[in-house]
Design an enzyme around this catalytic site. Structure first.
Site, PDB file in Angstrom:
ATOM      1  CG  HIS A   1      -1.958  -1.107   1.167  1.00 47.47           C
ATOM      2  ND1 HIS A   1      -2.793  -1.414   2.208  1.00 47.47           N
ATOM      3  CD2 HIS A   1      -2.277  -1.988   0.181  1.00 47.47           C
ATOM      4  CE1 HIS A   1      -3.587  -2.424   1.867  1.00 47.47           C
ATOM      5  NE2 HIS A   1      -3.289  -2.794   0.643  1.00 47.47           N
TER       6      HIS A   1
HETATM    7  C1  LIG Z   1       0.002  -7.678  -3.356  1.00 44.06           C
HETATM    8  C2  LIG Z   1      -0.915  -6.505  -3.212  1.00 44.06           C
HETATM    9  C3  LIG Z   1      -2.161  -6.667  -2.594  1.00 44.06           C
HETATM   10  C4  LIG Z   1      -2.990  -5.578  -2.446  1.00 44.06           C
HETATM   11  N1  LIG Z   1      -4.244  -5.759  -1.905  1.00 44.06           N
HETATM   12  C5  LIG Z   1      -5.103  -4.721  -1.868  1.00 44.06           C
HETATM   13  C6  LIG Z   1      -6.457  -4.908  -1.467  1.00 44.06           C
HETATM   14  O1  LIG Z   1      -6.906  -6.000  -1.129  1.00 44.06           O
HETATM   15  N2  LIG Z   1      -7.273  -3.821  -1.488  1.00 44.06           N
HETATM   16  C7  LIG Z   1      -6.836  -2.582  -1.854  1.00 44.06           C
HETATM   17  O2  LIG Z   1      -7.608  -1.620  -1.807  1.00 44.06           O
HETATM   18  N3  LIG Z   1      -5.563  -2.385  -2.240  1.00 44.06           N
HETATM   19  C8  LIG Z   1      -4.709  -3.429  -2.296  1.00 44.06           C
HETATM   20  N4  LIG Z   1      -3.439  -3.236  -2.765  1.00 44.06           N
HETATM   21  C9  LIG Z   1      -3.016  -1.877  -3.148  1.00 44.06           C
HETATM   22  C10 LIG Z   1      -3.688  -1.328  -4.395  1.00 44.06           C
HETATM   23  O3  LIG Z   1      -3.993  -2.354  -5.294  1.00 44.06           O
HETATM   24  C11 LIG Z   1      -2.788  -0.252  -5.014  1.00 44.06           C
HETATM   25  O4  LIG Z   1      -2.557   0.774  -4.075  1.00 44.06           O
HETATM   26  C12 LIG Z   1      -3.389   0.388  -6.255  1.00 44.06           C
HETATM   27  O5  LIG Z   1      -3.812  -0.583  -7.168  1.00 44.06           O
HETATM   28  C13 LIG Z   1      -2.357   1.313  -6.886  1.00 44.06           C
HETATM   29  O6  LIG Z   1      -2.859   1.878  -8.057  1.00 44.06           O
HETATM   30  P1  LIG Z   1      -1.945   2.788  -8.979  1.00 44.06           P
HETATM   31  O7  LIG Z   1      -2.760   3.291 -10.079  1.00 44.06           O
HETATM   32  O8  LIG Z   1      -1.229   3.751  -8.123  1.00 44.06           O
HETATM   33  O9  LIG Z   1      -0.778   1.835  -9.525  1.00 44.06           O
HETATM   34  P2  LIG Z   1      -0.830   0.433 -10.230  1.00 44.06           P
HETATM   35  O10 LIG Z   1      -2.168  -0.186 -10.099  1.00 44.06           O
HETATM   36  O11 LIG Z   1       0.354  -0.301  -9.721  1.00 44.06           O
HETATM   37  O12 LIG Z   1      -0.626   0.756 -11.773  1.00 44.06           O
HETATM   38  C14 LIG Z   1       0.571   1.159 -12.339  1.00 44.06           C
HETATM   39  C15 LIG Z   1       0.630   0.599 -13.756  1.00 44.06           C
HETATM   40  O13 LIG Z   1       1.646   1.252 -14.479  1.00 44.06           O
HETATM   41  C16 LIG Z   1       2.343   0.323 -15.271  1.00 44.06           C
HETATM   42  N5  LIG Z   1       3.675   0.878 -15.530  1.00 44.06           N
HETATM   43  C17 LIG Z   1       4.637   1.157 -14.616  1.00 44.06           C
HETATM   44  N6  LIG Z   1       5.732   1.642 -15.231  1.00 44.06           N
HETATM   45  C18 LIG Z   1       5.468   1.678 -16.561  1.00 44.06           C
HETATM   46  C19 LIG Z   1       6.221   2.074 -17.702  1.00 44.06           C
HETATM   47  N7  LIG Z   1       7.471   2.538 -17.603  1.00 44.06           N
HETATM   48  N8  LIG Z   1       5.634   1.973 -18.923  1.00 44.06           N
HETATM   49  C20 LIG Z   1       4.361   1.515 -19.048  1.00 44.06           C
HETATM   50  N9  LIG Z   1       3.613   1.119 -17.987  1.00 44.06           N
HETATM   51  C21 LIG Z   1       4.161   1.193 -16.757  1.00 44.06           C
HETATM   52  C22 LIG Z   1       2.351  -0.915 -14.399  1.00 44.06           C
HETATM   53  O14 LIG Z   1       2.625  -2.074 -15.128  1.00 44.06           O
HETATM   54  C23 LIG Z   1       0.961  -0.887 -13.789  1.00 44.06           C
HETATM   55  O15 LIG Z   1       0.023  -1.564 -14.569  1.00 44.06           O
HETATM   56  C24 LIG Z   1      -2.586  -4.309  -2.917  1.00 44.06           C
HETATM   57  C25 LIG Z   1      -1.356  -4.157  -3.560  1.00 44.06           C
HETATM   58  C26 LIG Z   1      -0.521  -5.239  -3.716  1.00 44.06           C
HETATM   59  C27 LIG Z   1       0.792  -5.052  -4.425  1.00 44.06           C
END
Ligand SMILES: Cc1cc2nc3c(=O)[nH]c(=O)nc-3n(C[C@H](O)[C@H](O)[C@H](O)COP(=O)(O)OP(=O)(O)OC[C@H]3O[C@@H](n4cnc5c(N)ncnc54)[C@H](O)[C@@H]3O)c2cc1C
Length: 590
Positions: free
Chosen positions: A527
């Protein structure tokens, strides 16, 4: 596996997948446009949401570039949730640099369309009012709970009528399915009784209650995962020709005019390794997540000047805060454990068949991912008295005897990956520190600036953190050990495992529990937030500071304080809000 079992397993999997509503699209091979209005980098919780919403404006060409592949079908089955963890194809497996008290080596981060919303534990939590007061204090003007609530509701399609009827907090009809885990096995039900007996009230943690015990709401529809991809992109891409999605595309950096500081284009590597550029007429939206968004900002010349100079990157905007303020929840593992005398058993082929049939109808054990169905969120009597936020969350996981390798979906190494269909005879309760005093950082790797960043994270270095967690662990263990329901069912509750170093403390005392917390260490709970915080890296409309124009960050990295709960729903809310900001800023009705 013996031949017969193999066959039974293969036909079981085929049956389960035949019940999945989602059909995995072919990996994109279409030519990527050379110029669009918006380029969104990263198709995770924030990126998928904002891209989907922007594509509602038909005159805008929106391109989403995602490094990973399409979300695989296996992610739709909650019981198989963690099968992609640790695989190079679907997981960035980001390494944490060693620090004095760091115990985590690798952080799982999804690399697929949908990002972490496609592989997480699916728990749906929004945070509490005091979390957003913390945001506002940090400079996020206009992000009070009252102001963000409409955006949570905009996404939501709450599928539990008894929850949805609380319309002050919930809504129906949005693209994101939210429902309580449809299945609880006998042991989960027993635990539920034990907590009620111990005085925890069962509440809706998204319905105005900061503390209590809940049958978890999850991002799901009819018992199947609903990621930001399946909620915001899947149907949009089939209907809207202005939404372009390219998977397997690694973005290298954003090109910014050094004089005007205006964003011009995005540089990426295509699946064949060729370096290409796409021009952005209006804006670039960076949604690569808490670890990779600051890395991409730095690779593009925005960040601490000394780090950039060492890496040989021309400085466009010297913003020291990029990559700092890394906040995370800290999980103290597996304390205490409850041994059940009556257990779930290894299913017969007939029962497996039944589970697959139930899954098709949105019920049964395959709709559950272990005991994530039960969550406690609470204040600690020993947290800082001036802080109104809940400090600790309790989660559960299944443990089982070693020889249960009869069918592959029981034969996995991480507890939550099993279905509750598998034989298990123990449940562990883990305590999670929601507001650690420690902050880490993400720094550019000066010898490989376009590669993975250096991540520094401290864990449990503050005595106050240890005290706060230990106090909750103590009362939780006492609640479980005195539970009549558990005793009647023949379950035994073990004291948390203590390290040898705890021998000098009176067992069961606060000091002993503090020692146990230290001895059992902690790990990132996935998180992480805060590395491109509102107030120091982006403004309250998520535009990058430092005089740069045409660039926003839209993901979990912009949260200045980590919420008191899981972070997926807040990241989706940020995507929703960003889409409205962008529409308003370009003269389109939001
Ligand atoms: C193991 C785990 C379990 C979790 N469980 C929960 C839960 O049960 N409930 C909950 O609410 N939250 C949970 N979380 C946290 C939550 O899922 C995240 O905080 C949230 O999804 C983050 O969203 P985001 O948009 O910031 O990033 P992300 O969802 O990580 O998206 C970032 C995206 O950018 C892409 N990317 C990165 N760099 C590049 C690049 N250079 N070029 C192209 N693409 C790129 C990645 O591949 C990814 O798809 C969990 C997280 C993890 C890791």
């Amino acid at each position: 596996m013996a031949g017969q079992q193999c066959l039974a397993y293969a036909s079981f999997m085929a049956l389960v997948f035949s019940g999945v509503h989602y059909k995995e699209p072919a990996q994109s091979t279409a030519a990527i446009p050379v110029e669009v209005d918006f380029v969104v980098i990263g198709g995770g919780s924030g990126g998928a949401t904002v891209a989907g919403r922007l594509s509602e404006v038909s005159k805008w060409q929106v391109l989403l570039l995602e490094a990973g592949p399409e979300e695989p079908i296996v992610q739709q089955v909650p019981a198989f949730s963690t099968q992609t963890y640790g695989t190079a194809k679907y997981d960035w497996q980001l390494k944490v640099e060693k620090t004095a008290n760091d115990v985590t080596g690798v952080i799982p981060r999804a690399k697929m369309l949908g990002g972490c919303s496609a592989h997480n534990g699916m728990v749906y939590q929004r945070g509490v009012e005091a979390d957003f007061q913390c945001w506002e204090k940090a400079g996020a003007k206009g992000w009070s709970f009252k102001e963000v609530l409409p955006y949570y509701k905009k996404s939501e399609d709450n599928l539990d009528p008894d929850v949805a009827k609380n319309t002050a907090y919930h809504s129906t009809g949005g693209p994101l399915g939210v429902q309580r885990v449809p299945y609880q096995d006998a042991n989960a039900r027993l635990l539920r009784e034990a907590y009620k007996e111990g005085g925890y009230s069962e509440v809706d943690l998204n319905g105005g209650h900061d503390e209590g015990f809940a049958w978890s709401q999850t991002t799901a529809r009819q018992g199947q995962r609903n990621s930001a991809n399946t909620a915001f992109l899947l149907s949009a891409r089939s209907k809207r020709s202005n939404l372009h999605i390219a998977t397997g595309i690694l973005v290298k950096k954003v090109n910014i005019n050094a004089k005007t500081k205006r964003v011009e284009s995005v540089e990426y590597t295509d699946p064949k390794g060729a370096s290409k550029i796409v021009k952005a007429r209006l804006e670039v939206i960076l949604s690569a997540g808490t670890y990779l968004s600051p890395q991409l900002l730095m690779a593009s010349g925005i960040g601490p000047a000394d780090q950039l100079k060492k890496a040989g990157i021309p400085v466009i905007a010297p913003l020291n805060a990029v990559g700092s303020n890394l906040q995370d929840h800290v999980m103290v593992m597996s304390l205490p454990s409850i041994n059940f005398s009556k257990t779930a058993v290894v299913p017969t082929p007939k029962q497996m068949n039944q589970h697959a049939q139930q899954f098709k109808k949105g019920t049964g054990p395959l709709t559950a991912n272990g005991l994530n169905s039960l969550v406690i969120r609470t204040k600690s009597p020993l947290q800082p008295s001036s802080d109104a936020r809940p400090y600790v969350q309790v989660q559960h996981a299944i443990g089982w005897q070693k020889n249960q390798n009869l069918i592959p979906y029981c034969k996995v190494d991480t507890p939550t990956a099993n279905a509750t269909t598998c034989y298990y005879n123990a449940v562990t309760a883990s305590v999670v520190l929601l507001h650690s005093q420690d902050a880490g950082s993400v720094q550019i790797n000066t010898t490989n600036p376009y590669g993975p960043p250096l991540i520094y994270q401290k864990i449990l270095s503050s005595d106050q953190d240890v005290r706060a967690v230990a106090a909750v662990l103590k009362s939780l263990t006492e609640t479980l050990r005195s539970s009549k329901s558990l005793q009647r069912a023949g379950a035994t509750v073990n004291l948390p495992a203590a390290g040898a170093a705890c021998g000098g403390q009176a067992v069961g005392s606060q000091a002993w529990y503090e020692c146990v917390v230290r001895a059992n260490g902690g790990s990132s709970w996935g998180h992480g937030v805060g590395t491109c915080s509102i107030g120091s890296v982006v403004d309250a409309r998520l535009r990058v500071l430092g005089g740069v124009s045409g660039l926003r960050v839209v993901d979990a990295s912009v949260m200045p304080c980590v919420p008191s709960g899981n972070t997926n729903a807040p990241a989706i809310m940020i995507g929703e809000r960003a889409a409205d900001f962008i529409k308003q800023d370009h003269g389109v009705k939001a």
